[in-house]
Design a protein around this motif. Structure first.
Motif, PDB file in Angstrom:
ATOM      1  N   LEU A  84      -9.488  -2.504   0.655  1.00  0.00           N
ATOM      2  CA  LEU A  84      -9.598  -2.612   2.109  1.00  0.00           C
ATOM      3  C   LEU A  84      -8.193  -2.622   2.698  1.00  0.00           C
ATOM      4  N   PRO A  85      -7.544  -1.442   2.775  1.00  0.00           N
ATOM      5  CA  PRO A  85      -6.184  -1.391   3.339  1.00  0.00           C
ATOM      6  C   PRO A  85      -6.191  -1.748   4.811  1.00  0.00           C
ATOM      7  N   LYS A  86      -5.190  -2.481   5.216  1.00  0.00           N
ATOM      8  CA  LYS A  86      -5.113  -2.954   6.600  1.00  0.00           C
ATOM      9  C   LYS A  86      -4.082  -2.200   7.424  1.00  0.00           C
ATOM     10  N   SER A  87      -3.365  -1.276   6.807  1.00  0.00           N
ATOM     11  CA  SER A  87      -2.333  -0.542   7.526  1.00  0.00           C
ATOM     12  C   SER A  87      -2.126   0.806   6.864  1.00  0.00           C
ATOM     13  N   GLU A  88      -1.412   1.662   7.582  1.00  0.00           N
ATOM     14  CA  GLU A  88      -1.060   2.961   7.029  1.00  0.00           C
ATOM     15  C   GLU A  88      -0.202   2.795   5.779  1.00  0.00           C
ATOM     16  N   ASP A 143      -1.197  -7.469  -3.311  1.00  0.00           N
ATOM     17  CA  ASP A 143      -1.070  -7.771  -1.880  1.00  0.00           C
ATOM     18  C   ASP A 143      -1.954  -6.872  -1.011  1.00  0.00           C
ATOM     19  N   ILE A 144      -2.775  -6.017  -1.624  1.00  0.00           N
ATOM     20  CA  ILE A 144      -3.730  -5.208  -0.874  1.00  0.00           C
ATOM     21  C   ILE A 144      -5.132  -5.700  -1.238  1.00  0.00           C
ATOM     22  N   THR A 145      -5.917  -6.039  -0.231  1.00  0.00           N
ATOM     23  CA  THR A 145      -7.255  -6.577  -0.472  1.00  0.00           C
ATOM     24  C   THR A 145      -8.074  -5.610  -1.325  1.00  0.00           C
ATOM     25  N   HIS A 146      -8.623  -6.132  -2.424  1.00  0.00           N
ATOM     26  CA  HIS A 146      -9.450  -5.297  -3.282  1.00  0.00           C
ATOM     27  C   HIS A 146     -10.462  -6.160  -4.020  1.00  0.00           C
ATOM     28  N   GLU A 147     -11.461  -5.498  -4.548  1.00  0.00           N
ATOM     29  CA  GLU A 147     -12.529  -6.186  -5.274  1.00  0.00           C
ATOM     30  C   GLU A 147     -12.946  -5.321  -6.466  1.00  0.00           C
TER      31      GLU A 147
END
Length: 525
Positions: A84-88, A143-147
């Motif tokens: 779930l990336p939050k930025s470019e 540091d990038i949301t992942h599951e």
């Protein structure tokens, strides 16, 4: 997303008027799994399926076929994960790590196929979950949301394979045991197949109306978490390296091997995807024409126009700079003007402009800023879309040479002209930046007409000659021996009006002084 359209109706830049079009919306390919015409809107998901490629299911299938084997649990080859990336920056980092992502889960029934998916639990103005399969042991960015969704065993990726195990048979058994046996095709002597085929398009006014390749586009295939991709070559041929034994889903992902992507669906995405439905593992041939689903047709035309243009930006051919890498192109079906805003490459319009028109959507626009927008309204044939696209790409080559300061002045002149007149055109040729607009549009229309004539022959088009700037100046010089490359060499950052262009051309080509002065005098106001 109406507010997004409003922004670009107001700020559409550097574009050319379009031609009249019809409204053909005929159904395209048929999904073999349902026999129904495909949707090109949002994917509709059904129930969650039991993934036959999970380690536990493949282990059970192996034990079923080889009960005497001393293998209690297979070692995972891959990991099924979602991000779930939050930025470019986060999204680009994932891509830079070689992770290929799809915007929908791979282990769900698809009730109605489509071009995109957005998780209903994710806000419309945020990027949705991105699903991927990465090698087991891959260093996932903390540091990038992942599951992590599952550990998988895909025999194509197994480091070692026991010679006496028929892994294709194990895969088939796993499909059967998980209730997915109806997806597997009857086994042949050759076993699984590597999908290959050709993606083509028809331009009635080119090559005698014979189909030719959709070039450099990515073909993505999958069945559950076993997915792979390959780029088409310049003639539209592709070949997938993995072997499949079941019907698989085929999609075109409009990220091109030449370094550009075509984005913007009904939501903001870095590269649009068009579904081609399910077909056999041997491959899928697809022929697109203007009777095909409109968005698919437009994407393929713009793709080919950009591929052709960039391929010609060589010393041996046009001798001009190619547009910057990672060029982002959006297509708007509701607009008839196009633009080269170069936002993704750093032009600064100011947050207040975005916020005024977009509200909460402004943060998402900042993730996938466009460089070029193509207005597809009133463009019903290949030729008119091709013409507009090469016009904008000529601007992108100009940008590559002059840089941000020049381009910001260009943008502000167009915006201020719109504010003053309420029209999305080039103003009246007065005010700050008018000279820059003049130089840019002379070049854009000159290249548009020349490339159209290169492709279609016949009489040289006269697009742009009704405006206050004079692209016929450059055509006159070209007809008298100055090449595209010669003219492009004069389009540097300090050439900001017609007089400075004349002086620069004379300084570069003093032996052509008389011709240069003659044409600029002829078209002097």
């Amino acid at each position: 997303m109406k507010r997004l359209t409003m922004l670009f109706a107001a700020a559409v830049l550097l574009g050319a008027p379009g031609c009249q079009k019809g409204d053909s919306q005929l159904p395209d390919y048929e999904d073999m799994s349902t026999g129904e015409a495909l949707s090109h809107e949002m994917i509709v998901l059904g129930k969650k399926l039991d993934d036959p490629y999970s380690v536990s299911n493949m282990t059970k299938a192996l034990s079923s076929l080889y009960p005497t084997k001393a293998i209690t649990t297979l070692t995972p080859t891959d990991v099924y994960v979602r991000f779930l990336p939050k930025s470019e920056e986060e999204y680009d980092r994932l891509c830079g790590m070689g992770i290929e992502m799809l915007d929908h889960p791979l282990d769900y029934q698809i009730i109605r196929d489509g071009d995109y998916y957005h998780d209903p639990l994710i806000a419309d103005d945020s990027m949705t979950w991105q699903y991927a399969v990465v090698p087991h042991g891959f260093a996932l960015p903390k540091d990038i949301t992942h599951e992590i969704l599952d550990d998988c065993f895909i025999s194509d990726h197994a480091a070692t394979k026991a010679s006496d195990i028929d892994w294709e048979a194990v895969e088939r058994e796993s499909f059967r045991m998980t209730g997915n046996g109806d997806l597997v095709l009857p086994q042949t002597k050759a076993g699984g197949e590597c999908p290959k085929g050709r993606i083509t398009i028809v331009d009635e006014n080119y090559a005698g109306g014979k189909p030719f390749g959709v070039a450099g586009v990515k073909v993505v295939v999958n069945t559950f978490v076993k997915f792979a991709s390959a780029y088409t070559d310049r003639d539209g041929y592709y070949e997938i390296s993995k072997r499949y034994s079941s019907n698989i889903r085929y999609r075109l992902l409009f990220t091109n091997s030449s370094g550009f992507s075509i984005g913007f669906n009904a939501i903001l995405i870095p590269a649009s995807m068009s579904t081609l439905g399910k077909s056999y593992p041997s491959g899928l041939d697809a022929q697109i024409s203007r009777e095909s689903e409109r968005k698919l047709f437009c994407r393929c035309v713009v793709n080919n126009a950009a591929y052709d243009y960039i391929s010609r930006c060589t010393e041996e051919d046009m001798g001009i700079s190619r547009p910057p890498m990672d060029l982002r192109i959006w297509i708007f079906q509701g607009l008839n003007s196009s633009s080269t805003v170069m936002l993704h490459h750093g032009t600064l319009l100011g947050e207040s402009i975005f916020s005024k028109y977009l509200g909460n959507y402004s943060s998402l626009l900042a993730v996938f800023l466009p460089d070029i927008t193509i207005g597809a309204k009133d463009h019903n044939d290949y030729a008119s879309l091709y013409s507009d696209t090469v016009h904008e790409l000529a601007h992108a080559s100009h940008f590559a040479q002059v840089g941000l300061k020049f381009w910001n002045s260009y943008i502000w002149y167009i915006i201020n002209s719109f504010i003053a007149t309420g029209k999305t055109d080039y103003g009246d040729g007065t005010g700050d930046g008018a000279g820059i607009c003049e130089i840019g549009e002379m070049w854009g229309y000159f290249m548009q007409n020349l490339m159209f004539n290169d492709r279609y022959g016949g009489t040289m088009p006269t697009a742009g000659q009704v405006w206050w700037f004079k692209p016929q100046i450059l055509r006159y010089l070209h007809d008298r021996g100055l090449s595209r490359s010669d003219i492009y060499a004069a389009l540097v950052a300090d050439v900001t009006d017609r007089g400075k262009l004349r002086d620069k051309l004379i300084s570069l080509y003093p032996d052509r002084r008389a011709i240069i002065e003659q044409v600029f005098t002829r078209y002097a106001e």
